[in-house]
Scaffold this motif. Structure first.
Motif, PDB file in Angstrom:
ATOM      1  N   ALA A 152       0.831  -1.202   0.000  1.00 46.07           N
ATOM      2  CA  ALA A 152       0.000   0.000   0.000  1.00 46.07           C
ATOM      3  C   ALA A 152       0.866   1.252   0.000  1.00 46.07           C
ATOM      4  N   ASP A 153       1.946   1.234   0.776  1.00 41.87           N
ATOM      5  CA  ASP A 153       2.857   2.381   0.808  1.00 41.87           C
ATOM      6  C   ASP A 153       3.550   2.563  -0.545  1.00 41.87           C
ATOM      7  N   ILE A 154       3.937   1.450  -1.180  1.00 43.98           N
ATOM      8  CA  ILE A 154       4.570   1.533  -2.503  1.00 43.98           C
ATOM      9  C   ILE A 154       3.603   2.137  -3.518  1.00 43.98           C
ATOM     10  N   ALA A 155       2.331   1.729  -3.435  1.00 39.52           N
ATOM     11  CA  ALA A 155       1.329   2.220  -4.380  1.00 39.52           C
ATOM     12  C   ALA A 155       1.061   3.714  -4.212  1.00 39.52           C
ATOM     13  N   ARG A 156       1.323   4.228  -3.011  1.00 43.28           N
ATOM     14  CA  ARG A 156       1.018   5.641  -2.748  1.00 43.28           C
ATOM     15  C   ARG A 156       2.174   6.583  -3.066  1.00 43.28           C
ATOM     16  N   VAL A 205       4.175  -8.956  -3.876  1.00 43.31           N
ATOM     17  CA  VAL A 205       5.476  -8.435  -3.431  1.00 43.31           C
ATOM     18  C   VAL A 205       6.530  -8.702  -4.505  1.00 43.31           C
ATOM     19  N   GLU A 206       6.532  -9.908  -5.053  1.00 48.08           N
ATOM     20  CA  GLU A 206       7.498 -10.240  -6.105  1.00 48.08           C
ATOM     21  C   GLU A 206       7.320  -9.338  -7.325  1.00 48.08           C
ATOM     22  N   LYS A 207       6.089  -9.097  -7.700  1.00 51.01           N
ATOM     23  CA  LYS A 207       5.829  -8.219  -8.843  1.00 51.01           C
ATOM     24  C   LYS A 207       6.308  -6.795  -8.551  1.00 51.01           C
ATOM     25  N   ALA A 208       6.019  -6.303  -7.360  1.00 45.02           N
ATOM     26  CA  ALA A 208       6.442  -4.949  -6.994  1.00 45.02           C
ATOM     27  C   ALA A 208       7.960  -4.839  -6.932  1.00 45.02           C
TER      28      ALA A 208
END
Length: 217
Positions: A152-156, A205-208
């Motif tokens: 969620a933090d990565i997406a923001r 997580v792997e995709k991110a």
């Protein structure tokens, strides 16, 4: 691996014991925040408890989820590890203490030799073999919440590398860790209903992290 004990017993709802566990965790995690945020640390064990309750886990498992980081993160000059263990056992019972200890990262081996960061993770994975089903539930719920919070933090953010930098293992090590925990639980035959959610989360997580996402077997 039977799903009983943690998931087939009477599901936990509100109880004085759960309320007491939240108060106990709030006291010992006071002033602690989540990595790289201003969120009170208590939001993590509370969310672990919510996940466990969502899957119908029993009260011992939910209380253990609330307290799972106390021994690992809350040793201070006022509370030694031994004191925290004694307090958890006396207030919540030995079943809760044993579950918490099973998912507590150790900094040294039984002979007192300090672990390297890699050895800490290897020790955790190794001890999952002896962990009972309640501890494996807590492990899975902990990873689901930690990973989804990170995602969620990565997406923001427009700077995802700043999120990965919160973790000592870095991006590659963090991605490896979530996959390693899922694979270890699967290897041990833990087939609880939370496992598909954990698998989806690990793949996200792997995709991110830019890793190759494994196809479903």
């Amino acid at each position: 691996m039977p799903r009983s004990k943690a998931s087939k017993a009477t599901p936990a709802g509100y109880s004085d014991r759960i309320n007491h566990a939240l108060a106990f965790a709030a006291k010992h995690h006071d002033q602690q925040v989540r990595k790289g945020t201003r969120l009170p640390y208590l939001t993590h064990p509370a969310n672990v408890a919510i996940i466990l309750t969502r899957y119908g886990c029993d009260e011992v498992t939910v209380v253990s989820g609330i307290l799972h980081d106390v021994i690992e993160d809350c040793v201070t000059k006022d509370y030694t590890r031994e004191m925290l263990e004694q307090r958890i056992a006396s207030k919540f019972g030995t079943e809760v203490l044993d579950t918490v200890l099973a998912v507590t990262h150790r900094s040294q081996n039984d002979e007192g030799d300090e672990f390297s960061p890699e050895e800490v993770r290897e020790d955790y994975l190794r001890r999952l073999k002896e962990a009972d089903v309640r501890a494996r539930w807590v492990c899975a719920a902990d990873k689901v919440h930690n990973a989804t919070s990170m995602l969620a933090d990565i997406a923001r953010t427009i700077e995802p590398d700043r999120i990965w930098a919160r973790f000592k293992a870095g991006k590659a090590g963090t991605v490896w860790w979530y996959r390693a925990v899922y694979d270890r639980l699967e290897e041990l035959g833990f087939d609880a209903p939370i496992m598909p959610e954990l698998e989806r989360t690990v793949k996200a997580v792997e995709k991110a992290g830019g890793a190759k996402v494994r196809a479903k077997r």
